[in-house]
Design a protein around this motif. Structure first.
Motif, PDB file in Angstrom:
ATOM      1  N   HIS A  39      11.203  -2.721   6.684  1.00  0.00           N
ATOM      2  CA  HIS A  39      10.521  -2.907   6.263  1.00  0.00           C
ATOM      3  C   HIS A  39      10.613  -2.248   4.577  1.00  0.00           C
ATOM      4  O   HIS A  39       9.405  -2.755   4.318  1.00  0.00           O
ATOM      5  N   GLY A  40      11.632  -2.785   3.961  1.00  0.00           N
ATOM      6  CA  GLY A  40      11.490  -2.770   2.941  1.00  0.00           C
ATOM      7  C   GLY A  40      11.278  -1.607   1.882  1.00  0.00           C
ATOM      8  O   GLY A  40      10.413  -1.348   0.898  1.00  0.00           O
TER       9      GLY A  40
ATOM     10  N   THR C  32      17.944  -7.378  -3.583  1.00  0.00           N
ATOM     11  CA  THR C  32      17.744  -6.543  -2.761  1.00  0.00           C
ATOM     12  C   THR C  32      17.226  -6.574  -1.445  1.00  0.00           C
ATOM     13  O   THR C  32      17.608  -6.327  -0.143  1.00  0.00           O
ATOM     14  N   ALA C  33      16.118  -7.115  -1.366  1.00  0.00           N
ATOM     15  CA  ALA C  33      15.247  -7.465  -0.474  1.00  0.00           C
ATOM     16  C   ALA C  33      16.381  -8.623   0.644  1.00  0.00           C
ATOM     17  O   ALA C  33      16.540  -8.223   2.031  1.00  0.00           O
ATOM     18  N   ALA C  43       5.053 -11.631  -1.354  1.00  0.00           N
ATOM     19  CA  ALA C  43       5.474  -9.534  -1.553  1.00  0.00           C
ATOM     20  C   ALA C  43       6.635  -9.304  -1.868  1.00  0.00           C
ATOM     21  O   ALA C  43       6.570  -8.526  -2.485  1.00  0.00           O
ATOM     22  N   GLU C  44       7.074  -9.408  -1.666  1.00  0.00           N
ATOM     23  CA  GLU C  44       8.821  -8.902  -2.249  1.00  0.00           C
ATOM     24  C   GLU C  44       9.182  -9.464  -3.167  1.00  0.00           C
ATOM     25  O   GLU C  44       9.126  -8.179  -3.949  1.00  0.00           O
ATOM     26  N   GLU C  47       6.303  -6.942  -5.346  1.00  0.00           N
ATOM     27  CA  GLU C  47       6.699  -5.949  -5.188  1.00  0.00           C
ATOM     28  C   GLU C  47       7.212  -4.890  -6.445  1.00  0.00           C
ATOM     29  O   GLU C  47       6.453  -3.810  -7.083  1.00  0.00           O
ATOM     30  N   PRO C  48       6.939  -5.223  -7.796  1.00  0.00           N
ATOM     31  CA  PRO C  48       6.760  -4.359  -9.434  1.00  0.00           C
ATOM     32  C   PRO C  48       5.635  -4.045  -9.343  1.00  0.00           C
ATOM     33  O   PRO C  48       5.774  -3.124  -9.828  1.00  0.00           O
ATOM     34  N   LEU C  49       4.989  -5.122  -8.859  1.00  0.00           N
ATOM     35  CA  LEU C  49       3.705  -4.628  -9.105  1.00  0.00           C
ATOM     36  C   LEU C  49       3.048  -3.566  -8.656  1.00  0.00           C
ATOM     37  O   LEU C  49       2.531  -2.509  -8.657  1.00  0.00           O
ATOM     38  N   ARG C  50       2.903  -3.451  -7.445  1.00  0.00           N
ATOM     39  CA  ARG C  50       2.779  -3.217  -6.364  1.00  0.00           C
ATOM     40  C   ARG C  50       3.253  -1.439  -6.778  1.00  0.00           C
ATOM     41  O   ARG C  50       3.376   0.025  -6.318  1.00  0.00           O
TER      42      ARG C  50
END
Lengths: 324, 191, 309, 116
Positions: A39-40, C32-33, C43-44, C47-50
């Motif tokens: 799920h990351g 990493t993903a 979305a990956e 990811e840094p924004l989230r």
């Protein structure tokens, strides 16, 4: 305000988890590692970066105390949950983001903590008397064996004295790594941890993926060829060699690099000896001597290279062994 | 106009952070206040268009103060200043001497009749510096080189206990856990 | 001699450098993903924004008797140092200020991290972050001198410390092609400055995140952003120094600069796939391998300059 | 001085950006009051303040570094005049560097680059 609530919603879709694992509670730990990987989510390196404290397995009194300390160190919002076995792991974790979102500040009073004194001094290798820090390594550190606490005295980042404490071993503790498949998976789990400490995270994750496939009944030959490829890359990496060669050579086991190569080779050959190496109690006995005079990063590598499964010590009477 | 303002602001900041070095308890703060003082002086050089010297001062002083912090914290008691203690000994005498030196130097700088610039402003001072080092100041540089070599050798000789003979020359392992008791009384003997 | 560029460049620099830093963080997330067996979805990449939103929402944290002032200087200082280091870096032909000693200026700004990273580690009054701070200094002792000598090779070939002149001197052939060792040692140095990849022990998992061990909330966000900005600043400076700046066919010069910067940055980010280097090994390699190698390179460049002149 | 006006503007902008990040944090955080806690020690509590005398084992290398670092004072100005001064500049500088490298080799032989 909508922007703020959207931000808060987005913030917790992938929480970071801090784990307190009881020895032997390997099943739920693996389930949890798999969930986070798929799920990351991430496992936090430290309390400061964790959204949730996850207690895995049955914690005895000392481990509960550890969890208490950590729980009070987590910045808010934070959630605490405990996982007994692998069955409910996915469900419990899936509810986490919502629980974090619905967290509301309470008017809890500021925590009272005891103030420690300044460091005292002790004789040093170079013939001086210098300040000593007494630092517990474990039980909650990335890639650290469950239930182990190695209390070290450090002058600078060099360890001058170490003593072993065991936490969480109860009458009901049972080792997880039994039987042929699990023994093979154990090698991969240990390799994942050693590679993780060595900072080769991609390779460490690869070991975890293969470990989980093996445990899920993956076809032996496929996993074996994959492990074989991985083993060759690990063996040939000059950087990893420079990191691990010559660390903690033990009779019959070789140094850290040889131990890692052997684990992977065993899995690739699909011939894991059921009784591998000396019992954990023996390794714990020599550990303080092996880490004496080593730099902190080396101590971490040595501990990871010994693949210590505290759950193999089944008598709780061992709970307080310590060495000089 | 702006040059003058910048000059004075930097000057005051440099002196103020220099004074602050002696007003704090923490070795870390003292060392990095000293660095701040040097950085303000570097700023002065940049205002005066001494580009190379200004950048060089930042370059040299940052590394050197970081190393100085390492040594200060390794050897000084109570390096974080968490326990109140007096940093300066013979406070009055020190104050008199330092103020006297400061006044003398300032007076000298202001009173001495500095010569008027004869040559025009060099178009590239760095280039000029390089020429000087490589031509008529060559001997100076060579002497510095030998001096630095001597520094390396002497420092190593003085600082290493083990040397090339490795572990055999090293003092042996201290007795296990000599401080199991020491931890209870945390006021060391020489505090 | 050139004049300072118009003031709007001051506003552009943080945007460009921030964009590069975000690209580095995204690429890191995607790598990493992929290593974890997930797909490189949008979305990956975001990811840094989230993750930044997460850090902003979370409570900040300070340790008992921490030196909050020093810690804050360290955290905020890295962002500022990274921005200032990029002052002489031209995008296309335009830099914020093509300083007469631009190369020395970059050197002076990146070396500020000696103080800033250590201060962040020291300020926490925490054993693990303290060890992280000291590890940074130990590494710096090994890579800094080779890095400085690598920085002198392009000015030696261009007869100038001004970055604009160094770009011009590469009109025929990029310096990376005939001084590859200096380029390589420069990149290793930058990896050290940003304590990234094999040189990330100051913030490694084995000491619970080292200098980052006690940071949460906005503190952690600013510190991590500063680290990515420094990595980006180093990658960006490699372009005028070794890769011919904005030179290239068809596309406008600023776009060439940007593409080259992103490419160098991607290579640096990709270095995370290697394991760590132990500080003690790095010390020997830095002094006994990198230093002689880079000195040999400078000698070669010097001889070429003599033959040419 | 003209060179450093944009530099100072950039420094101010950088500080403003950091300040803005903290301000946004204050605005959106769920808990403004910072948590005061002992340092993270793997689940333990500190026995003493961590900021004590930290004994670095690489102090010999710091001395070596300081001596060699001095060389950079000459190196940058040297780099811009080599073409003009000619062969002697290269010979002189590399004689100088060779002397320093001999110092490095000496320190290495004395074990100054190891620390455990």
């Amino acid at each position: 305000m909508d922007l703020i609530s959207a931000l808060r919603r987005a913030a917790f879709t992938r929480p970071n988890l801090l784990l307190v694992v009881a020895p032997g509670a390997t099943g739920p730990r693996l389930a949890m590692e798999r969930f986070t990987r798929e799920h990351g989510w991430s496992l936090a390196d430290t309390a400061a970066d964790a959204d949730a404290l996850v207690e895995i397995g049955e914690l005895d009194e000392p481990l509960t105390a550890v969890a208490e300390v950590l729980w009070r160190q987590l910045p808010r919002p934070a959630v605490r949950l405990s996982l007994g076995d692998e069955v409910g792991v996915g469900e419990a974790l899936a509810r986490l983001p919502e629980r974090l979102r619905s967290w509301r500040p309470t008017d809890e009073p500021s925590e009272e903590w005891p103030e420690p004194p300044m460091a005292d001094r002790a004789p040093d290798r170079d013939g001086l008397r210098l300040d000593v820090l007494r630092v517990p390594l474990g039980p909650v550190l990335p890639y650290w064996p469950a239930g182990l606490r190695l209390v070290v005295d450090m002058q600078g980042d060099v360890v001058q004295f170490a003593e072993v404490e065991l936490l969480g071993v109860t009458g009901r503790t049972r080792p997880y790594w039994t039987g042929e498949t699990r023994s093979a998976a154990r090698r991969l789990d240990a390799a994942a941890r050693l590679l993780g400490v060595a900072g080769w995270t991609a390779m460490s994750t690869r070991c975890q993926i293969l470990r989980d496939r093996l445990l899920a009944g993956g076809t032996g030959t496929f996993v074996a060829t994959e492990v074989d490829r991985l083993a060759r890359r690990v063996r040939r990496s000059p950087l990893l060699g420079a990191m691990l060669r010559g660390l903690a050579p033990l009779p019959g086991l070789g140094d850290a690099h040889e131990r890692l190569s052997n684990w992977l080779a065993e899995v690739a050959r699909a011939s894991t000896a059921d009784e591998a190496g000396p019992p954990v109690a023996e390794l714990l006995n020599v550990l303080p001597d092996v880490v004496f005079g080593a730099e902190l990063s080396v101590v971490r590598l040595i501990v990871a290279s010994l693949d210590l499964d505290i759950a193999e010590i089944t008598e709780p009477s061992h709970g307080g062994i310590s060495h000089g | 106009m702006w040059e003058v303002i910048a000059f004075w602001v930097l000057a005051v900041l440099a002196v103020a952070s220099g004074i602050a070095v002696f007003r704090v308890d923490s070795m870390a703060r003292a060392t990095f206040l000293l660095l701040a003082s040097f950085l303000f002086v570097a700023g002065e050089m940049l205002v005066l268009e001494l580009h190379y010297l200004g950048a060089l001062t930042v370059l040299m002083m940052t590394a050197e103060m970081a190393i100085m912090a390492v040594f200060m914290i390794m050897f000084m008691m109570n390096p974080a200043g968490l326990e109140p203690m007096e940093m300066v000994h013979n406070k009055r005498g020190a104050l008199v001497i330092s103020v006297a030196v400061f006044v003398a130097l300032t007076a000298a700088a202001l009173v001495v009749p500095w010569p008027e610039r004869a040559a025009p402003h060099p178009s590239d001072a760095t280039h000029q510096l390089g020429e000087a080092i490589m031509r008529d100041k060559m001997l100076v540089m060579m002497v510095v080189g030998v001096g630095l070599f001597a520094t390396m050798v002497a420092a190593t000789l003085l600082a290493t206990a083990r040397g090339r003979y490795g572990e055999h020359a090293a003092p042996s392992r201290p007795e296990p856990s000599p401080h199991a008791h020491a931890h209870h009384h945390h006021a060391g003997g020489d505090r | 001699m050139a004049e300072p560029a118009p003031m709007w460049t001051v506003l552009v620099l943080p945007i460009v450098l921030g964009g590069l830093a975000l690209f580095a963080a995204s690429l890191n997330g995607v790598l990493t993903a992929v290593a974890s067996g997930r797909r490189a979805t949008l979305a990956e990449w975001a990811e840094p924004l989230r993750a930044s939103a997460r850090l902003l929402v979370r409570q900040r944290r300070t340790t008992f008797r921490a030196d909050v002032v020093l810690r804050r200087v360290g955290i905020a200082g890295i962002v500022v140092a990274a921005l200032l280091a990029s002052v002489p870096t031209p995008l296309g032909g335009v830099a914020v200020a093509d300083l007469p000693v631009g190369v020395v200026w970059f050197n002076a700004m990146e070396i500020l991290l000696w103080a800033l990273v250590w201060l962040t580690g020291w300020g926490g009054n925490s054993a693990f972050s303290l060890v992280g701070g000291y590890r940074f200094l130990a590494q710096a002792l090994a890579y800094e001198l080779p890095l400085m000598f690598a920085l002198t090779a392009p000015p030696l070939a261009a007869d100038s410390l001004r970055v604009g002149a160094i770009v011009q001197a590469q009109q025929d052939v990029w310096f990376a092609l005939w001084m590859p060792l200096a380029f390589l040692v420069y990149l290793i140095g930058i990896v050290g400055v940003a304590f990234w990849g094999p040189l990330s022990p100051p913030a490694a998992a084995d000491v619970a995140g080292g200098v980052t061990a006690e940071l949460s909330g906005a503190d952690r966000l600013v510190f991590l952003a500063g680290r990515y900005l420094m990595l980006a600043a180093g990658a960006a400076f490699a372009v005028p120094l070794f890769l011919g700046g904005g030179q290239g066919p068809l596309l406008p010069a600023w776009l060439w600069s940007l593409l080259k910067m992103a490419a160098v940055l991607a290579v640096l980010v990709w270095l995370r796939r290697f394991s760590l280097v132990r500080a003690e090994r790095l010390m020997s390699w830095g002094w006994l391998v990198l230093l002689p190698v880079v000195l040999l390179q400078v000698l070669v460049v010097g001889v070429v300059v003599l033959l040419r002149g | 001085m003209g060179w450093y006006v944009p530099v100072m503007a950039l420094a101010a902008l950088g500080l403003a950006l950091v300040g803005a990040t903290y301000a946004i944090g204050l605005l959106v955080t769920v808990q403004r009051r910072p948590l005061v806690t002992p340092p993270f020690l793997a689940g333990g509590l500190p026995r003493e303040h961590a900021v004590s005398r930290f004994h670095v084992r690489w102090y010999v290398v710091t001395l070596l570094f300081l001596a060699f670092d001095m060389e950079m004072v000459f190196m940058y100005p040297w780099a811009v005049v080599v073409a003009e001064v000619g062969v002697e500049a290269v010979v002189e500088m590399f004689t100088f560097l060779a002397v320093l490298l001999a110092g490095v080799v000496y320190v290495w032989r004395e074990g100054g680059l190891r620390w455990t």
